[in-house]
Enzyme design. Structure first.
Site, short mmCIF file in Angstrom:
data_model
loop_
_atom_site.label_atom_id
_atom_site.label_comp_id
_atom_site.label_asym_id
_atom_site.label_seq_id
_atom_site.Cartn_x
_atom_site.Cartn_y
_atom_site.Cartn_z
N HIS A 22 -5.13 -9.36 -3.09
CA HIS A 22 -5.35 -9.90 -1.75
C HIS A 22 -6.46 -10.95 -1.77
CE1 HIS A 22 -3.76 -5.80 -1.19
NE2 HIS A 22 -3.19 -6.27 -0.10
N SER A 24 0.80 -1.24 0.00
CA SER A 24 0.00 0.00 0.00
C SER A 24 0.83 1.28 0.00
CB SER A 24 -0.89 0.05 1.25
OG SER A 24 -1.81 -1.01 1.25
N MET A 33 -3.05 -8.09 6.22
CA MET A 33 -3.92 -8.90 5.35
C MET A 33 -3.22 -9.35 4.07
SD MET A 33 -7.23 -6.40 5.64
CE MET A 33 -7.66 -5.59 7.19
N SER A 34 -1.90 -9.34 4.08
CA SER A 34 -1.16 -9.73 2.87
C SER A 34 0.05 -10.58 3.24
CB SER A 34 -0.71 -8.47 2.12
OG SER A 34 0.28 -7.78 2.85
N TYR A 37 -8.77 -11.01 0.34
CA TYR A 37 -10.04 -10.36 0.69
C TYR A 37 -10.76 -9.76 -0.51
CZ TYR A 37 -7.38 -5.92 0.86
OH TYR A 37 -6.58 -4.85 0.55
N GLU A 38 -10.02 -9.62 -1.61
CA GLU A 38 -10.67 -9.13 -2.83
C GLU A 38 -11.42 -10.24 -3.55
OE1 GLU A 38 -8.02 -5.99 -4.93
OE2 GLU A 38 -6.66 -7.26 -3.78
N ALA A 64 1.97 -2.87 4.70
CA ALA A 64 1.51 -2.00 5.78
C ALA A 64 0.90 -2.91 6.84
CB ALA A 64 0.44 -1.06 5.24
N HIS A 102 -9.02 3.53 6.93
CA HIS A 102 -8.07 3.12 5.88
C HIS A 102 -7.23 4.28 5.37
CE1 HIS A 102 -6.24 0.82 2.73
NE2 HIS A 102 -6.82 1.51 1.77
N HIS A 117 -3.08 0.89 -4.99
CA HIS A 117 -2.25 -0.15 -5.60
C HIS A 117 -2.11 0.12 -7.09
CE1 HIS A 117 -2.29 -3.31 -2.26
NE2 HIS A 117 -2.49 -2.11 -1.77
N ASN A 164 -0.41 1.93 11.96
CA ASN A 164 -1.37 2.23 13.03
C ASN A 164 -1.16 1.27 14.19
OD1 ASN A 164 -2.67 0.38 10.82
ND2 ASN A 164 -3.70 -0.14 12.75
#
Ligand code: HPA
Length: 253
Positions: A63, A10, A191-192, A65-66, A93, A227, A41, A215
């Site tokens: 990802h 990211s 998440m990656s 999640y996509e 990230a 986000h 991206h 974060n």
């Protein structure tokens, strides 16, 4: 020497712009490539030179999640291998679970915990690429971590280490989930990266992974996760990360 691979997460795409003799291929022009949808991206493969070293950059990633399959999420890593890449640096990230870590920190990933509920190697194994049951005892090269840590120290960048918990997303974690992740030994959450590292290890690549802490994880601070703030924090560490990559890449062999 073989080319080195770099995967940019990211908001970190700027590294690719610093290469010499640059040649860009949009992912869409590579057969079978899934179109990335995540904001921030870029979605292209960039080859170029860092001094004498050939670098192949994946700028932007797909990802789970996509909705992509494991094969799709890791197509870029397979493409790197086709291009002769035998060592790879992954960036991402991440949220900090360990309270010693802070937004803006660059952290070396020492190991991971796969909580995505999926593994990109499920299904038929292609023995030409790697074994059915790949070893993961040193998925993140200890030698590369030491090189990165020393290089960082010389540059005044304090690189800590942490275990990365990979979750499916796309919702951020609940505070209870973060407390659970801390108990099981994770210092970072994201998440990656996990599927890519599994596939890189499957093919015998050496891996260095650097997380940008964007974060504090859910529940550590009395505020919600947004986000855009994750993207903004990534942008703030971008220059440091690029300096670090430039210094570390020539030392990885
Ligand atoms: N959780 C999961 N993924 C993330 C986070 C987080 O807090 N920050 C950046 N990616």
């Amino acid at each position: 020497m073989n080319p080195i691979g770099v995967v940019l997460g990211s908001g970190l795409g700027a590294f690719a712009d610093t290469l010499g003799n640059r040649f860009e291929t949009p992912y869409a022009d590579i057969a079978g490539w899934p179109a990335t949808t995540a904001v921030g991206h870029a979605g292209k493969l960039v080859t170029g030179l860092l001094g004498e070293i050939e670098v192949v950059v994946l700028s932007g990633r797909a990802h789970y999640y996509e909705g992509y399959t494991g094969a799709e999420v890791t197509l870029g890593i397979r493409e790197l291998a086709k291009r002769g890449v035998d060592r790879v640096i992954l960036t991402n990230a991440a949220g900090a679970i360990d309270p010693e870590l802070h937004p803006g920190d660059l952290v070396l990933i020492s190991d991971h915990i796969n909580l995505m509920g999926q593994n990109p190697l499920t299904g038929r194994n292609d023995e030409a690429l790697g074994p059915r049951f790949p070893d993961m005892t040193e998925a993140y090269s200890a030698q590369y971590r030491e090189i990165a840590r020393q290089t960082g120290a010389e540059m005044g960048i304090d690189l800590k280490e942490a275990v990365y918990a990979g979750l499916l997303g796309p919702s951020y974690e609940t505070p209870a989930e973060i407390r659970f992740l801390r108990i099981i030994g994770a210092g970072l959450v994201g998440m990656s990266t996990v599927p890519e590292v599994i596939v890189a290890n499957h093919m015998g690549m050496k891996v260095l992974a650097i997380a940008c802490v964007t974060n504090m994880a859910s529940g550590l601070l009395p505020q919600k996760l947004v986000h855009q703030e994750v993207l903004d924090a990534g942008a703030r560490v971008r220059d440091t990360l690029i300096r670090l990559l430039n210094a570390v890449i020539p030392k990885l062999n």
